[in-house]
Scaffold this motif. Sequence first.
Motif, PDB file in Angstrom:
ATOM      1  N   LYS A  10       7.536-103.313  -3.482  1.00 11.27           N
ATOM      2  CA  LYS A  10       7.964-103.671  -4.752  1.00 11.27           C
ATOM      3  C   LYS A  10       7.393-105.072  -5.035  1.00 11.27           C
ATOM      4  O   LYS A  10       7.100-105.903  -4.004  1.00 11.27           O
ATOM      5  N   LEU A  11       6.783-105.277  -6.036  1.00  9.68           N
ATOM      6  CA  LEU A  11       6.238-106.419  -6.470  1.00  9.68           C
ATOM      7  C   LEU A  11       6.878-107.924  -5.785  1.00  9.68           C
ATOM      8  O   LEU A  11       6.553-108.808  -5.431  1.00  9.68           O
ATOM      9  N   SER A  12       8.279-107.504  -5.935  1.00  9.36           N
ATOM     10  CA  SER A  12       9.276-108.761  -5.795  1.00  9.36           C
ATOM     11  C   SER A  12       9.516-109.033  -4.256  1.00  9.36           C
ATOM     12  O   SER A  12       9.686-110.062  -3.877  1.00  9.36           O
ATOM     13  N   GLU A  13       8.821-108.288  -3.524  1.00  9.41           N
ATOM     14  CA  GLU A  13       8.732-108.437  -1.760  1.00  9.41           C
ATOM     15  C   GLU A  13       7.756-109.075  -1.443  1.00  9.41           C
ATOM     16  O   GLU A  13       7.923-109.669  -0.333  1.00  9.41           O
ATOM     17  N   VAL A  14       6.914-109.643  -2.417  1.00 15.25           N
ATOM     18  CA  VAL A  14       5.554-110.315  -1.901  1.00 15.25           C
ATOM     19  C   VAL A  14       5.763-111.847  -2.758  1.00 15.25           C
ATOM     20  O   VAL A  14       5.354-111.620  -3.815  1.00 15.25           O
ATOM     21  N   PRO A  15       6.157-112.750  -2.103  1.00 16.32           N
ATOM     22  CA  PRO A  15       6.246-113.629  -2.892  1.00 16.32           C
ATOM     23  C   PRO A  15       4.966-114.725  -3.436  1.00 16.32           C
ATOM     24  O   PRO A  15       4.281-114.351  -2.848  1.00 16.32           O
ATOM     25  N   ASP A  16       4.966-115.343  -4.528  1.00 14.89           N
ATOM     26  CA  ASP A  16       3.947-115.956  -5.175  1.00 14.89           C
ATOM     27  C   ASP A  16       3.290-117.004  -4.281  1.00 14.89           C
ATOM     28  O   ASP A  16       4.080-117.606  -3.421  1.00 14.89           O
ATOM     29  N   GLY A  17       2.120-116.655  -3.569  1.00 15.45           N
ATOM     30  CA  GLY A  17       1.592-117.649  -2.570  1.00 15.45           C
ATOM     31  C   GLY A  17       1.764-117.342  -1.312  1.00 15.45           C
ATOM     32  O   GLY A  17       1.854-117.920  -0.222  1.00 15.45           O
ATOM     33  N   GLY A  18       2.538-116.188  -1.195  1.00 11.90           N
ATOM     34  CA  GLY A  18       2.962-115.562   0.123  1.00 11.90           C
ATOM     35  C   GLY A  18       2.375-114.278   0.802  1.00 11.90           C
ATOM     36  O   GLY A  18       1.608-113.705  -0.009  1.00 11.90           O
ATOM     37  N   THR A  19       2.947-113.696   1.959  1.00 11.68           N
ATOM     38  CA  THR A  19       2.649-112.600   2.538  1.00 11.68           C
ATOM     39  C   THR A  19       3.648-111.659   2.695  1.00 11.68           C
ATOM     40  O   THR A  19       4.971-112.196   2.585  1.00 11.68           O
ATOM     41  N   CYS A  20       3.372-110.442   3.034  1.00 11.90           N
ATOM     42  CA  CYS A  20       4.517-109.412   3.247  1.00 11.90           C
ATOM     43  C   CYS A  20       3.644-108.573   4.079  1.00 11.90           C
ATOM     44  O   CYS A  20       2.895-107.768   3.737  1.00 11.90           O
ATOM     45  N   GLU A  35      -1.521-116.056  -6.884  1.00  9.15           N
ATOM     46  CA  GLU A  35      -1.248-116.345  -8.301  1.00  9.15           C
ATOM     47  C   GLU A  35      -1.167-115.217  -9.270  1.00  9.15           C
ATOM     48  O   GLU A  35      -1.703-114.881  -9.993  1.00  9.15           O
ATOM     49  N   GLY A  36      -0.283-114.095  -8.656  1.00  8.00           N
ATOM     50  CA  GLY A  36       0.076-112.953  -9.470  1.00  8.00           C
ATOM     51  C   GLY A  36      -1.053-111.640  -9.146  1.00  8.00           C
ATOM     52  O   GLY A  36      -0.688-110.723  -9.559  1.00  8.00           O
ATOM     53  N   LYS A  37      -2.267-112.064  -8.323  1.00  8.74           N
ATOM     54  CA  LYS A  37      -2.921-110.865  -8.121  1.00  8.74           C
ATOM     55  C   LYS A  37      -2.621-110.573  -6.695  1.00  8.74           C
ATOM     56  O   LYS A  37      -2.584-111.350  -5.588  1.00  8.74           O
ATOM     57  N   ILE A  38      -2.540-109.061  -6.545  1.00  8.49           N
ATOM     58  CA  ILE A  38      -2.172-108.481  -5.196  1.00  8.49           C
ATOM     59  C   ILE A  38      -3.366-108.425  -4.343  1.00  8.49           C
ATOM     60  O   ILE A  38      -4.176-107.555  -4.852  1.00  8.49           O
ATOM     61  N   TYR A  39      -3.265-108.537  -2.898  1.00  8.79           N
ATOM     62  CA  TYR A  39      -4.441-108.130  -2.027  1.00  8.79           C
ATOM     63  C   TYR A  39      -3.889-107.391  -0.886  1.00  8.79           C
ATOM     64  O   TYR A  39      -2.682-107.860  -0.663  1.00  8.79           O
ATOM     65  N   ALA A  40      -4.608-106.520  -0.254  1.00 11.06           N
ATOM     66  CA  ALA A  40      -4.104-106.166   1.044  1.00 11.06           C
ATOM     67  C   ALA A  40      -5.289-105.916   2.154  1.00 11.06           C
ATOM     68  O   ALA A  40      -6.395-105.525   1.835  1.00 11.06           O
ATOM     69  N   THR A  41      -4.929-106.603   3.410  1.00 10.16           N
ATOM     70  CA  THR A  41      -5.930-106.431   4.519  1.00 10.16           C
ATOM     71  C   THR A  41      -5.000-105.953   5.624  1.00 10.16           C
ATOM     72  O   THR A  41      -3.880-105.691   5.786  1.00 10.16           O
ATOM     73  N   ASN A  42      -5.820-105.450   6.710  1.00 11.16           N
ATOM     74  CA  ASN A  42      -5.143-105.225   8.005  1.00 11.16           C
ATOM     75  C   ASN A  42      -4.418-106.143   8.273  1.00 11.16           C
ATOM     76  O   ASN A  42      -4.793-107.449   8.014  1.00 11.16           O
ATOM     77  N   THR A  46      -8.564-109.807  13.946  1.00  9.98           N
ATOM     78  CA  THR A  46      -9.479-109.246  15.031  1.00  9.98           C
ATOM     79  C   THR A  46      -9.741-109.976  15.987  1.00  9.98           C
ATOM     80  O   THR A  46     -10.600-109.562  16.875  1.00  9.98           O
ATOM     81  N   HIS A  47      -9.463-111.208  16.279  1.00  9.32           N
ATOM     82  CA  HIS A  47      -9.531-112.030  17.505  1.00  9.32           C
ATOM     83  C   HIS A  47      -8.545-111.863  18.502  1.00  9.32           C
ATOM     84  O   HIS A  47      -8.580-111.868  19.589  1.00  9.32           O
ATOM     85  N   GLY A  48      -7.066-112.264  17.828  1.00  3.05           N
ATOM     86  CA  GLY A  48      -6.106-112.446  18.931  1.00  3.05           C
ATOM     87  C   GLY A  48      -4.929-111.442  18.663  1.00  3.05           C
ATOM     88  O   GLY A  48      -3.939-111.933  19.151  1.00  3.05           O
ATOM     89  N   GLN A  49      -5.071-110.401  18.038  1.00  3.90           N
ATOM     90  CA  GLN A  49      -3.823-109.584  17.818  1.00  3.90           C
ATOM     91  C   GLN A  49      -2.548-110.043  17.444  1.00  3.90           C
ATOM     92  O   GLN A  49      -1.670-109.754  17.849  1.00  3.90           O
ATOM     93  N   ALA A  50      -2.739-111.129  16.398  1.00  2.00           N
ATOM     94  CA  ALA A  50      -1.660-111.661  15.805  1.00  2.00           C
ATOM     95  C   ALA A  50      -1.344-110.941  14.435  1.00  2.00           C
ATOM     96  O   ALA A  50      -2.281-110.713  13.747  1.00  2.00           O
ATOM     97  N   SER A  51      -0.147-111.073  13.805  1.00  2.00           N
ATOM     98  CA  SER A  51       0.156-110.559  12.669  1.00  2.00           C
ATOM     99  C   SER A  51      -0.150-111.664  11.681  1.00  2.00           C
ATOM    100  O   SER A  51       0.307-112.939  11.771  1.00  2.00           O
ATOM    101  N   LEU A  52      -1.029-111.533  10.784  1.00  2.00           N
ATOM    102  CA  LEU A  52      -1.612-112.493   9.678  1.00  2.00           C
ATOM    103  C   LEU A  52      -0.584-112.663   8.627  1.00  2.00           C
ATOM    104  O   LEU A  52      -0.585-113.749   8.226  1.00  2.00           O
ATOM    105  N   ALA A  53       0.369-111.787   8.611  1.00  2.00           N
ATOM    106  CA  ALA A  53       1.642-112.219   7.965  1.00  2.00           C
ATOM    107  C   ALA A  53       2.345-113.136   8.121  1.00  2.00           C
ATOM    108  O   ALA A  53       3.200-113.912   7.286  1.00  2.00           O
ATOM    109  N   ASP A  54       2.419-113.482   9.416  1.00  2.00           N
ATOM    110  CA  ASP A  54       2.974-114.923   9.881  1.00  2.00           C
ATOM    111  C   ASP A  54       1.895-115.906   9.750  1.00  2.00           C
ATOM    112  O   ASP A  54       2.533-117.245  10.367  1.00  2.00           O
ATOM    113  N   GLY A  55       0.644-115.765   9.491  1.00  2.00           N
ATOM    114  CA  GLY A  55      -0.056-116.870   9.288  1.00  2.00           C
ATOM    115  C   GLY A  55       0.175-117.949   7.980  1.00  2.00           C
ATOM    116  O   GLY A  55       1.233-117.874   7.085  1.00  2.00           O
ATOM    117  N   PHE A  56      -0.993-118.459   7.640  1.00  2.00           N
ATOM    118  CA  PHE A  56      -0.722-119.507   6.552  1.00  2.00           C
ATOM    119  C   PHE A  56      -1.845-119.329   5.513  1.00  2.00           C
ATOM    120  O   PHE A  56      -3.108-119.144   5.997  1.00  2.00           O
TER     121      PHE A  56
END
Length: 104
Positions: A10-20, A35-42, A46-56
Motif C-alpha cells: 500500500k502507498l501508505s506503507e512507504v513514508p515520504d522520503g523513506g523506504t519499505c 516526493e511522491g514518486k515510487i521506486y523499487a530496487t533489489n 551488492t557489496h556488503g549483503q546489507a538491507s538497503l531499506a535500513d540505509g539512508f
Amino acid sequence: MANEWVEVAKLSEVPDGGTCPIRFNGEPICLYNLEGKIYATNDVCTHGQASLADGFIVDGDKIECPLHQGMFNIATGKAVSPPCKIDLVIYEVKAEGGAILLKV
C-alpha cells in the motif's frame, strides 16, 4: 503473467522520503518514496549483503548502505560511490489508487 502489474504494498506503507522492505516472488525488494514518486530496487547491497531499506536516503536520490556507506542512485540502481561497484537490479513500479504495483 508476463507484463502484468501486481500489487505488492500500500502507498501508505512507504513514508515520504523513506523506504519499505518487501519480498516478492522470493526476492528482497526495497520500495522508496521520493516526493511522491515510487521506486523499487533489489533490497540487498551488492557489496556488503546489507538491507538497503535500513540505509539512508542522501541528496534526495541516493540510498546509502548502512554497512559500508556505499551509495546507489535510486532511480537507475547505478553504484555511485565506493566500495559499491555492481549496480542494483531495478523494477518497473507505479502507484495507483493507493496501491504500489510491480510489473512482472
